[in-house]
Design an enzyme around this catalytic site. Structure first.
Site, PDB file in Angstrom:
ATOM      1  N   GLU A 110       0.740  -1.278   0.133  1.00 24.63           N
ATOM      2  CA  GLU A 110      -0.003  -0.128   0.069  1.00 24.63           C
ATOM      3  C   GLU A 110       1.023   1.287  -0.045  1.00 24.63           C
ATOM      4  O   GLU A 110       2.176   1.203   0.377  1.00 24.63           O
ATOM      5  CB  GLU A 110      -0.834  -0.033   1.378  1.00 24.63           C
ATOM      6  CG  GLU A 110      -1.854  -1.064   1.427  1.00 24.63           C
ATOM      7  CD  GLU A 110      -2.453  -1.258   2.922  1.00 24.63           C
ATOM      8  OE1 GLU A 110      -2.413  -0.185   3.637  1.00 24.63           O
ATOM      9  OE2 GLU A 110      -2.513  -2.387   3.019  1.00 24.63           O
ATOM     10  N   LYS A 112       2.037   4.704   1.349  1.00 20.81           N
ATOM     11  CA  LYS A 112       2.202   5.209   2.864  1.00 20.81           C
ATOM     12  C   LYS A 112       1.808   6.696   2.738  1.00 20.81           C
ATOM     13  O   LYS A 112       2.462   7.366   2.374  1.00 20.81           O
ATOM     14  CB  LYS A 112       3.539   4.980   3.493  1.00 20.81           C
ATOM     15  CG  LYS A 112       3.682   5.444   5.103  1.00 20.81           C
ATOM     16  CD  LYS A 112       4.850   5.111   5.538  1.00 20.81           C
ATOM     17  CE  LYS A 112       5.158   5.009   6.951  1.00 20.81           C
ATOM     18  NZ  LYS A 112       4.889   6.509   7.435  1.00 20.81           N
ATOM     19  N   TYR A 221      -7.001   2.403   5.712  1.00 17.03           N
ATOM     20  CA  TYR A 221      -6.157   1.120   5.148  1.00 17.03           C
ATOM     21  C   TYR A 221      -6.292   0.028   6.014  1.00 17.03           C
ATOM     22  O   TYR A 221      -5.680  -1.177   5.946  1.00 17.03           O
ATOM     23  CB  TYR A 221      -4.674   1.558   5.151  1.00 17.03           C
ATOM     24  CG  TYR A 221      -4.316   2.432   6.265  1.00 17.03           C
ATOM     25  CD1 TYR A 221      -3.809   3.567   6.320  1.00 17.03           C
ATOM     26  CD2 TYR A 221      -4.029   1.676   7.625  1.00 17.03           C
ATOM     27  CE1 TYR A 221      -3.418   4.490   7.447  1.00 17.03           C
ATOM     28  CE2 TYR A 221      -3.513   2.266   8.887  1.00 17.03           C
ATOM     29  CZ  TYR A 221      -3.355   3.714   8.627  1.00 17.03           C
ATOM     30  OH  TYR A 221      -2.652   4.566   9.495  1.00 17.03           O
ATOM     31  N   LYS A 308      10.713   3.523   2.888  1.00 18.52           N
ATOM     32  CA  LYS A 308      10.578   5.106   2.926  1.00 18.52           C
ATOM     33  C   LYS A 308      11.231   5.547   1.558  1.00 18.52           C
ATOM     34  O   LYS A 308      12.075   4.885   1.067  1.00 18.52           O
ATOM     35  CB  LYS A 308      11.285   5.908   3.876  1.00 18.52           C
ATOM     36  CG  LYS A 308      10.721   5.850   5.381  1.00 18.52           C
ATOM     37  CD  LYS A 308       9.623   6.897   5.520  1.00 18.52           C
ATOM     38  CE  LYS A 308       9.060   6.847   6.863  1.00 18.52           C
ATOM     39  NZ  LYS A 308       9.521   7.470   7.851  1.00 18.52           N
ATOM     40  N   CYS A 402      15.218  48.623   2.056  1.00 19.49           N
ATOM     41  CA  CYS A 402      14.114  48.089   1.170  1.00 19.49           C
ATOM     42  C   CYS A 402      14.532  48.266  -0.245  1.00 19.49           C
ATOM     43  O   CYS A 402      15.075  49.308  -0.994  1.00 19.49           O
ATOM     44  CB  CYS A 402      12.676  48.971   1.338  1.00 19.49           C
ATOM     45  SG  CYS A 402      11.640  48.206   0.281  1.00 19.49           S
ATOM     46  N   CYS A 405      12.226  51.037  -2.002  1.00 17.45           N
ATOM     47  CA  CYS A 405      12.110  52.138  -1.625  1.00 17.45           C
ATOM     48  C   CYS A 405      13.430  52.708  -0.654  1.00 17.45           C
ATOM     49  O   CYS A 405      13.225  53.993  -0.175  1.00 17.45           O
ATOM     50  CB  CYS A 405      10.687  52.491  -0.995  1.00 17.45           C
ATOM     51  SG  CYS A 405      11.046  52.067   0.858  1.00 17.45           S
ATOM     52  N   CYS A 420      10.065  46.550   6.037  1.00 11.66           N
ATOM     53  CA  CYS A 420      10.048  47.885   5.478  1.00 11.66           C
ATOM     54  C   CYS A 420       9.112  48.792   6.335  1.00 11.66           C
ATOM     55  O   CYS A 420       7.860  48.656   5.983  1.00 11.66           O
ATOM     56  CB  CYS A 420       9.974  47.738   4.083  1.00 11.66           C
ATOM     57  SG  CYS A 420       9.933  49.667   3.591  1.00 11.66           S
ATOM     58  N   CYS A 426       5.903  52.969   0.139  1.00 10.27           N
ATOM     59  CA  CYS A 426       6.742  51.782  -0.471  1.00 10.27           C
ATOM     60  C   CYS A 426       5.679  51.060  -1.337  1.00 10.27           C
ATOM     61  O   CYS A 426       4.568  50.732  -0.903  1.00 10.27           O
ATOM     62  CB  CYS A 426       7.135  50.858   0.809  1.00 10.27           C
ATOM     63  SG  CYS A 426       8.005  49.502   0.043  1.00 10.27           S
TER      64      CYS A 426
HETATM   65  P1  AMP Z   1       5.506   6.066  11.390  1.00 13.04           P
HETATM   66  O1  AMP Z   1       4.861   7.286  11.656  1.00 13.04           O
HETATM   67  O2  AMP Z   1       6.580   6.436  10.370  1.00 13.04           O
HETATM   68  O3  AMP Z   1       5.981   5.276  12.450  1.00 13.04           O
HETATM   69  O4  AMP Z   1       4.647   5.231  10.333  1.00 13.04           O
HETATM   70  C1  AMP Z   1       3.381   4.755  10.955  1.00 13.04           C
HETATM   71  C2  AMP Z   1       2.218   5.679  10.398  1.00 13.04           C
HETATM   72  O5  AMP Z   1       2.221   5.508   8.953  1.00 13.04           O
HETATM   73  C3  AMP Z   1       0.961   4.920  10.970  1.00 13.04           C
HETATM   74  O6  AMP Z   1       0.603   5.584  12.191  1.00 13.04           O
HETATM   75  C4  AMP Z   1      -0.028   5.522   9.844  1.00 13.04           C
HETATM   76  O7  AMP Z   1      -0.539   6.644  10.200  1.00 13.04           O
HETATM   77  C5  AMP Z   1       0.841   5.669   8.528  1.00 13.04           C
HETATM   78  N1  AMP Z   1       0.399   5.091   7.436  1.00 13.04           N
HETATM   79  C6  AMP Z   1       0.270   5.832   6.191  1.00 13.04           C
HETATM   80  N2  AMP Z   1      -0.291   4.865   5.326  1.00 13.04           N
HETATM   81  C7  AMP Z   1      -0.284   3.675   5.931  1.00 13.04           C
HETATM   82  C8  AMP Z   1      -0.723   2.568   5.467  1.00 13.04           C
HETATM   83  N3  AMP Z   1      -0.916   2.306   3.998  1.00 13.04           N
HETATM   84  N4  AMP Z   1      -0.941   1.661   6.295  1.00 13.04           N
HETATM   85  C9  AMP Z   1      -0.495   2.003   7.680  1.00 13.04           C
HETATM   86  N5  AMP Z   1      -0.098   2.755   8.130  1.00 13.04           N
HETATM   87  C10 AMP Z   1       0.079   3.989   7.562  1.00 13.04           C
HETATM   88 ZN    ZN Z   2      10.047  49.831   1.195  1.00 11.33          ZN
END
Ligand code: AMP
Ligand code: ZN
Length: 664
Positions: A110, A112, A221, A308, A402, A405, A420, A426
């Site tokens: 999924e 994030k 999700y 990430k 400025c 001006c 300013c 101005c």
């Molecule tokens: P982190 O804050 O980096 O620890 O990541 C965890 C957070 O990712 C969770 O608390 C969710 O709010 C967020 N998140 C966003 N998308 C998803 C997803 N598809 N599944 C699970 N968590 C998600």
């Molecule tokens: Zn000015």
């Protein structure tokens, strides 16, 4: 058809349109028609409070105020996620999993979503509560605010279980974020830094009608609960979608880590085509039985992993630092860059924010810099590549005058921005203030645009907004692209602005920190410009939601002789500088200092009318009973828990008639 049927049919119809618009992205009705139907429903509901329904589409507009958000312990803890950054990380994770479970392991991938996490509880298909993640164990009850988010279903469809929690992320899509910032800039306020923080801030606003105005979205999700009869995460997503939730379709079921990596690679490149921010991929073991066997560490599930995305960065050369002057006189340094492609767009400029930022980065013209793009409207400079610094490089000297001006700049204690101070001389400040004055949410002057304002100023025809009212057709006709007709429109547009109500005039004046909402508050409290001019800083601070910063800015504005002269000219031209007489006729101070809670169903007036009567007579309406409540106005069917609480705190309960008697 009787009224009850009519109401429920309208609700049903609006719900369907809402669903098509906000979940399916396929509108089935024009905005105008939708608004008309919503108005019709609202009117009916106000006339017939006995058919109240906590899931009515009319509740989307908000209005309830929360002073302190209640803390709620999550039934199921909201965990964080472990992070991975490479193929090796993911392979190691899979090895650990395979030691703990038998059989093949499949994964759902999924996106994030980068926003604020939320847990929604539904009972019998009705949204019961919405709680923020907080520390994962307990969070804040933000139900009233979340109810205003259009993609959060208030009532479900299909074969939903009787009780469950569903988790998701509240996000602010780029487009809406950019629009909000545009409006803030118009109000002379600092733009928000990024969508994520703005989304989470939106959940904690006290006035839910403010949250309602923000274009938030809720992406779901995962479902948790007992005996749900669901076997896999992928099915989880499909079910939620069928019950009416917004579950993005990008998710994919895969059979190996290689396929996970393909998904990651694809979205690393294509994520910028999505309407909202994402910061990675979440990979989850698909089989819920296997998930259960894997369980959790102290911090995160063993069955899920975040991957990430690298924040996209490029390096380029800083050609020149220039300085912009805003309508409030604030100076913003801007980095002009060698154009470079970043996250799908060509970047030529980046904000440097203020002098401190320049010093912190030790950034100089000619430097090679790294630029990054998050959710910000304009990209950000992360750091300087010192190895590439040219031999003859000189430290940046922040401007002292400025650029428009030549007035010496000032910087107040504790403020990051230089200003300013040449308020009246101005040009960008003069033009900016008049542009703000005529803007849509302020005086909304038809036939006059921002560019024409600049032309008028440059031609020496106006130097402030009061000058607009002495403009003649003969004066404007010689301007560039000004025809007979457009000149007429301009003059009549200016004339028509004399009907704009006081609260908008107050906003139009362009007092720093006095945005739309603050202007409304001040107008309502003081009722006339003279009363505001007469108010001291201490008095201003005592007005609800007016802080010291605003109070100072207001008094400072009216201390100036020039501003006072401007105001009397506006007065002379017939601009609305007080709340109009018929509006005022209905307002008194009779209930000043008294707090009311309204409960039950009334006969002579609707709930909303009753609340308005309280406010118009100087009283306050609150939603829950506390020791600070002065009276409870009770109609038929007052809630038993409220009754009990009122008796416990010995708060007088009065009837509708008794209340109306008070304000006669
Ligand atoms: P982190 O804050 O980096 O620890 O990541 C965890 C957070 O990712 C969770 O608390 C969710 O709010 C967020 N998140 C966003 N998308 C998803 C997803 N598809 N599944 C699970 N968590 C998600
Ligand atoms: Zn000015």
């Amino acid at each position: 058809m009787n009224t009850e049927q009519q109401i429920s049919q309208l609700r049903e119809e609006l719900r369907r349109h809402n669903y098509s618009y906000y979940i399916l992205d396929a509108p089935t009705i024009s905005d105008y028609e939708f608004d008309m139907k919503l108005k019709e429903l609202k009117a009916l509901e106000e006339k017939h409070p006995e058919f109240y329904d906590a899931t009515s589409p009319t509740l989307r507009v908000g209005g309830e105020i929360t002073k302190n958000f209640e803390t709620i312990v999550h039934d199921h803890r909201m965990y964080s996620l472990d992070n991975s950054y490479s193929k090796e990380d993911l392979s190691d994770w899979e090895k650990r999993i395979k030691k703990l479970v038998d059989g093949d392991v499949h994964y759902t991938c999924e996106l994030k979503y980068d926003g604020a996490s939320i847990s929604l509880t539904y009972e019998d298909g009705v949204l019961l509560r919405a709680v923020t993640r907080g520390d994962g164990i307990q969070g804040d009850n933000v139900t009233t605010n979340v109810k205003t988010i259009k993609s959060v279903p208030l009532r479900l469809t299909g074969d939903f279980p009787p009780k469950f929690d569903i988790r998701g992320e509240i996000v602010l899509p780029y487009e809406g974020f950019a629009k909000m910032n545009q409006e803030r800039i118009e109000a002379g306020e600092e733009p928000y830094a990024n969508p994520r923080n703005t989304a989470s801030g939106s959940l904690k606003l006290q006035d839910s009608s403010e949250t309602a105005k923000r274009p938030l979205d809720c992406l779901l999700y995962s479902i948790t609960g007992d005996r749900l009869g669901i076997k896999t995460q992928y099915e989880n997503l499909e079910k939620a979608r069928n019950w009416g939730f917004k579950v993005p379709k990008e998710s994919k079921l895969v059979k190996s880590i290689d396929e996970v990596l393909e998904f990651v690679a694809y979205w690393d490149e294509h994520r910028h085509d999505l309407p909202y921010e994402t910061d990675g991929v979440v990979i989850k073991v698909n089989d819920l039985q296997q998930q259960e066997e894997l369980g959790f560490t102290a911090k995160a599930p063993r069955w899920a992993m975040a991957y990430k995305f690298k924040a996209e960065q490029v390096s380029t050369v800083l050609r020149e630092i220039t300085y912009q002057v805003g309508r409030t006189g604030a100076i913003t340094p801007v980095a002009n860059l060698e154009p470079v492609l970043l996250a799908g767009t060509t970047v030529k400029r980046a904000s440097l924010h203020n002098a401190d930022q320049i010093e912190k980065l030790d950034i100089r013209e000619g430097d090679t810099v790294f630029v990054e793009k998050g959710g910000e409207i304009i990209p950000k400079i992360i750091k300087v590549d010192f190895q590439k610094r040219p031999q003859n490089s000189e430290p940046t000297q922040y401007i002292t005058e400025c650029p428009e001006c030549n007035t010496s700049l000032i910087r107040k204690d504790g403020e990051a921005q230089h200003y300013c101070p040449n308020y009246n001389g101005c040009t960008p400040q003069i033009v900016g203030r008049i542009q703000h004055y005529i803007s849509r949410k302020a005086m909304d002057i038809e036939g006059l645009g921002g560019e024409t304002v600049a032309l008028l100023v440059n031609a020496g025809l106006i130097t402030n907004y009061a000058d607009l009212y002495s403009l003649t057709k003969e004066q404007v006709l010689p301007l560039e692209r000004m025809a007979e007709k457009s000149a007429d429109n301009l003059i009549s547009g200016i004339e028509k602005s004399k009907e704009i109500p006081f609260e908008r005039v107050l906003f139009a004046l362009g007092i720093r920190y006095v945005g739309e909402t603050v202007a409304k508050k001040l107008a309502k409290h003081y009722k006339s410009i003279d009363a505001i001019i007469g108010a001291s800083e201490e008095e201003l601070v005592n007005v609800d939601e007016i802080g010291i910063k605003i109070a100072q800015s207001v008094t400072e504005f009216f201390v100036s002789e020039e501003n006072k002269a401007l105001i009397s000219r506006l007065q002379h031209y017939g601009i609305q500088l007080e709340i109009s007489a018929d509006k005022l006729a209905n307002q008194t101070d009779t209930l000043k200092g008294q707090a009311f809670v309204v409960s039950g169903v009334f006969e002579k007036v609707s709930r909303n009318e009753l609340k308005k009567l309280i406010e118009d007579n100087g009283g306050k309406v609150s939603s829950s009973i506390s020791s600070k409540t002065s009276y409870i106005v009770a109609g038929a069917n007052m809630g038993p828990s409220k009754l009990e609480k009122a008796q416990k705190l010995e708060i007088p309960i009065i009837s509708e008639d008794e209340f109306l008697g008070k304000i006669q």
